[in-house]
Write a protein that holds these residues in place. Structure first.
Motif, short mmCIF file in Angstrom:
data_model
loop_
_atom_site.label_atom_id
_atom_site.label_comp_id
_atom_site.label_asym_id
_atom_site.label_seq_id
_atom_site.Cartn_x
_atom_site.Cartn_y
_atom_site.Cartn_z
N ARG A 99 0.82 -1.22 0.00
CA ARG A 99 0.00 0.00 0.00
C ARG A 99 0.85 1.27 0.00
N PHE A 138 1.17 2.45 -3.62
CA PHE A 138 -0.02 2.45 -4.48
C PHE A 138 -0.07 3.64 -5.44
N ASP A 139 0.52 4.78 -5.03
CA ASP A 139 0.45 5.98 -5.87
C ASP A 139 1.54 6.02 -6.94
N HIS A 158 -1.99 1.00 -7.68
CA HIS A 158 -3.33 0.70 -7.18
C HIS A 158 -4.21 0.18 -8.30
N ARG A 185 -3.28 -3.33 -9.07
CA ARG A 185 -3.84 -4.29 -8.13
C ARG A 185 -5.31 -4.56 -8.44
N THR A 186 -6.08 -3.49 -8.68
CA THR A 186 -7.50 -3.68 -8.95
C THR A 186 -7.72 -4.42 -10.26
#
Length: 470
Positions: A18, A21-22, A35, A38-39
């Motif tokens: 995490r 993530f950016d 991110h 991951r999605t």
């Protein structure tokens, strides 16, 4: 049997970080953060699970180069499935042959398959077919790949999760590889080891932002490299050839690294690129069977040197050919005892280790050498002579009852003119006895390598003649 437990856990941990993530993970037509990666991977995993894919499943993935391809593969590995990478350019007959040989339980395809795979798409539709005749994983291999097939049918090659992780670590140990915060333009194929492992997996692990080209024309590539800006570019010799021929390229002050893999780089392209951009093209030498073997990433040594063995890779030059130490036989479904013996893989690449430095030089293929009248002839030498003729576009030389050359002429080139050219540059016993002139390009394998199998070349010529008659 779970095919990739440790490797899948390593990958899942990277996707779940995490704190990062950016970060930009990849940039195609749009920017993709970690991110979104991951999605996208979770979404692909849920869709695959709904079709019955789970740990130990075997899945043939035949999807064009795209973000969809990558997060589909990531989802499969995270679930512990065994991935079989099928080139999307394979014909229906070639695909059927591999499906029958490998017996995957699932086959992922896309309506976009078969089109130009030089074009990278952000996303594409994926169709999941469940195959009733498929079998679950019979080994712990996380990845199955296939050799080029330039001399016959492709060989099935297995890579364990341990070997993939070890290769990622080898790349990380190379001081000149792209680092966190840098931008890498990846032109190398995602179907093959250097692009997938040295490009994608290294970048994911190291925090390098990947960049893909939707428009692979030289001017568009240079525009992309200047605007983003790109620190490193990975490709094959033809990419650097085209880039070095572009007139008035924009300044590329960020570019520090250009690495070629897949085929040997010519001195001409090496010199031209260095003059144009002030960067020497390095080389990453490897095989599907072994992954990365040796590197000269900064081009310090130049062709035909490929650099020093990669960290942890054992090599030996035996009777003029390079051997590589492997923990296990990489070949599946076929007996390749002629290539892998007592833990050593015979690359069949003619090699010399420079005294003192240990730098490896690759000088053609040992299995391109034939005996004629008691004299040894290297067919690649003849190809090089033919290719140097200003009116020859492509040339392949094979041996049957005699040496024969298959040539694509740029203009009105006669057999007598080509014979005169050869007589000046080759000993009499090396001159081809038969010349076949092709009007268009010579046939290639699905990953773009020239076919050097005599029967396949003649079959392609016969097919072309029949098409004209009809």
């Amino acid at each position: 049997m779970a095919a990739a437990t440790d490797f899948g856990s390593w990958l899942a941990a990277l996707l779940s970080d995490r704190e990062r993530f950016d970060e930009v993970w990849a940039h195609g037509e749009t920017v993709v953060t970690r991110h979104r990666l991951r999605t996208g991977t979770e979404r692909a995993g849920a869709a695959l699970a709904a079709h019955g894919v789970r740990g130990g499943s075997t899945v043939a993935v035949q999807v064009p180069p795209s973000l969809t391809l990558l997060w589909s593969v990531f989802a499969l590995w995270s679930a512990g499935a065994q991935v079989m990478l099928f080139d999307p350019r394979l014909t229906a007959a070639e695909t059927t042959r591999l499906l029958e040989l490998c017996e995957p339980q699932f086959h992922l395809t896309s309506p976009a398959s078969g089109r130009s795979t030089a074009v990278f798409r952000d996303e594409c539709e994926v169709v999941v077919e469940r195959r009733r005749t498929g079998r679950p994983a019979q080994s712990e291999h996380a990845l199955l790949q296939f050799s080029s097939g330039s001399t016959g049918l492709p060989k099935v090659i297995g890579r364990s999760g341990r070997s993939l992780l070890a290769e990622v670590e080898r790349f990380a140990d190379l001081p000149d590889m792209p680092k966190r915060g840098e931008n890498l333009l990846l032109l190398s194929s995602l179907m093959h080891s250097f692009g997938l492992i040295g490009g994608v997996l290294h970048s994911l692990s190291a925090g390098v932002a990947l960049h893909f080209a939707a428009r692979p024309q030289p001017f568009e590539l240079l525009k992309l490299m200047a605007e983003r800006p790109v620190d490193a570019v990975f490709g094959v010799p033809v990419h650097f050839d085209l880039l070095s021929r572009t007139a008035a390229p924009p300044p590329l002050p960020a570019l520090r690294l250009a690495v070629s893999g897949g085929e040997m780089l010519s001195c001409e392209v090496f010199d031209r690129f260095a003059r144009r951009y002030g960067v020497r093209v390095g080389q990453a030498y490897g095989m599907t069977e072994a992954g990365i073997i040796a590197t000269d990433l900064t081009g310090r040594h130049g062709p035909s040197a490929v650099g020093l063995p990669a960290p942890g890779v054992g090599t030996a030059v035996v009777e003029g050919t390079l051997r590589v130490r492997l923990a296990e036989d990489p070949y599946l479904h076929t007996d390749r005892a002629d290539r892998f013996t007592d833990g050593w893989l015979n690359t069949y690449d003619r090699c010399r280790a420079r005294p003192g430095s240990g730098v490896l030089e690759i000088n053609g293929r040992a299995d391109s050498v034939v005996a004629i009248g008691g004299l040894k002839v290297d067919l690649t030498e003849i190809e090089a002579v033919l290719a140097d003729h200003p009116e020859v576009g492509e040339a392949v030389v094979v041996f049957g009852e005699a040496i024969e050359a298959h040539v694509v002429a740029k203009g009105a080139l006669s057999k007598s003119a080509l014979l005169d050219w050869c007589r000046v540059r080759l000993s009499a016993h090396k001159i081809p006895k038969v010349f076949h002139f092709n009007a268009a390009a010579l046939p290639r394998t699905s990953n773009g390598k020239l076919i050097r199998n005599r029967d396949l070349l003649h079959a392609a010529r016969e097919k072309g003649r029949q098409a004209v008659i009809r």
